[in-house]
Structures are given as C-alpha cells and as structure tokens.
Write an enzyme that holds these catalytic residues in place. Sequence first.
Site, short mmCIF file in Angstrom:
data_model
loop_
_atom_site.label_atom_id
_atom_site.label_comp_id
_atom_site.label_asym_id
_atom_site.label_seq_id
_atom_site.Cartn_x
_atom_site.Cartn_y
_atom_site.Cartn_z
N GLU A 17 -21.70 -26.21 -8.56
CA GLU A 17 -22.83 -26.93 -9.14
C GLU A 17 -22.44 -27.51 -10.50
O GLU A 17 -22.51 -26.81 -11.53
CB GLU A 17 -24.00 -25.96 -9.35
CG GLU A 17 -24.50 -25.31 -8.09
CD GLU A 17 -25.94 -24.84 -8.25
OE1 GLU A 17 -26.80 -25.35 -7.51
OE2 GLU A 17 -26.21 -24.01 -9.12
N LYS A 41 -35.96 -20.79 -8.76
CA LYS A 41 -35.87 -20.58 -10.22
C LYS A 41 -37.14 -19.90 -10.73
O LYS A 41 -37.76 -19.13 -10.01
CB LYS A 41 -35.59 -21.90 -10.94
CG LYS A 41 -34.35 -22.60 -10.37
CD LYS A 41 -33.83 -23.72 -11.24
CE LYS A 41 -32.60 -24.34 -10.59
NZ LYS A 41 -32.01 -25.39 -11.38
N SER A 79 -29.13 -31.63 -7.86
CA SER A 79 -29.96 -32.78 -7.47
C SER A 79 -29.80 -33.16 -5.99
O SER A 79 -29.85 -34.35 -5.66
CB SER A 79 -29.69 -33.99 -8.38
OG SER A 79 -30.06 -33.66 -9.71
N GLY A 121 -30.78 -30.66 -11.88
CA GLY A 121 -32.10 -31.03 -12.39
C GLY A 121 -32.15 -32.39 -13.07
O GLY A 121 -33.12 -32.71 -13.75
N HIS A 135 -25.30 -18.31 -11.92
CA HIS A 135 -25.88 -19.65 -12.05
C HIS A 135 -25.64 -20.14 -13.49
O HIS A 135 -25.70 -19.35 -14.43
CB HIS A 135 -27.38 -19.62 -11.72
CG HIS A 135 -27.95 -20.99 -11.56
ND1 HIS A 135 -28.26 -21.78 -12.65
CD2 HIS A 135 -28.21 -21.74 -10.46
CE1 HIS A 135 -28.70 -22.96 -12.20
NE2 HIS A 135 -28.68 -22.95 -10.88
N ASN A 154 -33.28 -22.49 -4.28
CA ASN A 154 -33.36 -21.68 -5.50
C ASN A 154 -34.66 -22.06 -6.21
O ASN A 154 -34.75 -23.13 -6.82
CB ASN A 154 -32.13 -22.00 -6.37
CG ASN A 154 -32.17 -21.32 -7.72
OD1 ASN A 154 -33.02 -20.47 -7.99
ND2 ASN A 154 -31.22 -21.70 -8.58
N GLU A 195 -27.49 -21.58 -15.47
CA GLU A 195 -28.60 -21.27 -16.39
C GLU A 195 -28.49 -19.83 -16.89
O GLU A 195 -28.84 -19.54 -18.03
CB GLU A 195 -29.94 -21.52 -15.66
CG GLU A 195 -30.17 -23.02 -15.47
CD GLU A 195 -31.00 -23.40 -14.25
OE1 GLU A 195 -31.64 -22.53 -13.66
OE2 GLU A 195 -30.98 -24.59 -13.88
P1 PGA Z 1 -31.52 -28.96 -8.63
O1 PGA Z 1 -31.01 -27.45 -8.96
O2 PGA Z 1 -31.45 -29.12 -7.14
O3 PGA Z 1 -32.92 -29.00 -9.15
O4 PGA Z 1 -30.60 -29.88 -9.34
C1 PGA Z 1 -29.92 -26.90 -8.29
C2 PGA Z 1 -29.61 -25.52 -8.83
O5 PGA Z 1 -29.66 -25.31 -10.04
O6 PGA Z 1 -29.31 -24.60 -8.05
#
Ligand code: PGA
Length: 264
Positions: free
Chosen positions: A176, A12, A222, A182, A104, A10, A106
Amino acid sequence: MSRKPIIAGNWKMNLLQSDAKALYEGISSFVSNYSAVQLPSVVIAPVFTCLNQVKEIPCDCGCNGTKLAVAAQNCHWESSGAYTGEISVEMAKDAGCSYIIIGHSERRQYFSETDEMINKKAKAILAGGLIPIICCGESLEQRESGITDSWIASQIRAALDGISSEDVAKSVIAYEPIWAIGTGKSCDATEANRVIKMIRGVVADVAGQSAADSIRILYGGSVKPSTIEEQMAQSDIDGALIGGASLKADSFNEIIEKTMKVAV
Ligand code: PGA
C-alpha cells in the site's frame, strides 16, 4: 501457479454498531448468492466494538471454504496481561476473526509501530493459527528519492524474520503506497505489479520459491470498482485491501463481482 484472490475491506475507525450491521448484511446477502469456489476470499475488518455485528460465513456446498471471513485491524503479540487498550490474537480469534491486519501505515505513522513490533505480531498471529495481512508501503518522499524498492524490501525482510517457510506461504502481504491511501489516486497498475513482483522476489529469498509462489500479495490504495479489473489483470496482484470503497456495500460488492470475472 494459481493463487486465490483476496478482497479485503478495511473499515478503519468507522461505523457504529447499527451501521456495521447494515453494511455486513449488504455484503453477506451478496456473497450468499455464490459458492466459496466462485468467490475470491472475501474479508472484512470492522472496528473491535463491531466484531459482534459480523460473522464468518462458511460455504454450504461441501467445498470447506468460506464465503466471508472476518479480520481484526490490529493485535498485540502477548497473549494477555497489563497492556491497556490492546487485544491479543486469542481474543481476536474468540471474537470470530481468522485474519489480522498488521503494520498498516496509519499504525506505523500515528502509533509508532516498528518493523520489530510487526514481526512479533506476525509470529503471534501465525502461532495462534490466524493469518496475518502484513502491510508495507513507501511515502511520496521515499518514492521521489528513488528508494521505494529498498525500503519495501527491508520492511518485508524485517516482518518475516524468523518465520518458517510454511507459515510465510500462508501469510498475506498488502503493498500500500502511502501516497495512494485515501487520496483517490491509485498507483498505476503496472507499477504496483512491478513492486509486488519485487516483493515476491524478496519472499523467495527469505523463505524459498515455493513460499513465494503461494503467498498472496495484495495491492491497496484508492482501489475502486473502476480500478479493480486492471489491477486484477496483472500477473502478481492477488487481490486488494480496500478502505473507502469497502464502506458501502454497493461498491465493495461490485469489486468482488469484477474480481470474480477477471481472476477467480
Ligand atoms: P483506501 O485505503 O482504499 O481508502 O485508499 C486503503 C487502506 O488504507 O487499506
């Protein structure tokens, strides 16, 4: 029951076209060394403006598989019309996508997406012949107050509401935990596996055991080259949705390579 693992990147809101092209080249030259039978399902999700820099790579060994597939990071559930700033499933498909990430955290957190919207998107994606990657996950407060399982179960029930068992079987879920995204702090692999098993139980309840056995449920938060082997060694984790570590070809390719050793 053997489910083909998925390694999905992803991207982003990152990368301009030239960077996306370079990253795509780094990943595509790596996957080209293998057949789709050897690889997990590898998926990359660039921003919409970079979809023209990447493309699906069909396998050439006669297996009918795909070495690399493309995902959109979001979509609208309507097919066209006055929805400024949105793209439809058909538009994502037209741009080369075969998967679409929805729900997601976010998007839920910063763009107020609701379970009902995510359900409409999932239905539109499946009706359009694409595969939804439906995200779910709890916040730290929810985890600390002991409501992780009930919260996630309700997200999954809402997302899958009214979807046929056959379509549920084809879908993908990504668990997640928000506190692991992150932060560099990934969820303990056995705990992630426990939650994913719980999700599979909810899928069995809403869509039947056969759909629950087929649906692929990923872990995200992560994920790094140093965590993937333990994650993939778990009974119910069918792959990973990766943010940060998918932005460098070296780390993403290492995750693919380690997944092949442990799980394909
Ligand atoms: P990350 O993000 O691997 O940077 O933690 C995962 C995601 O939000 O899909």
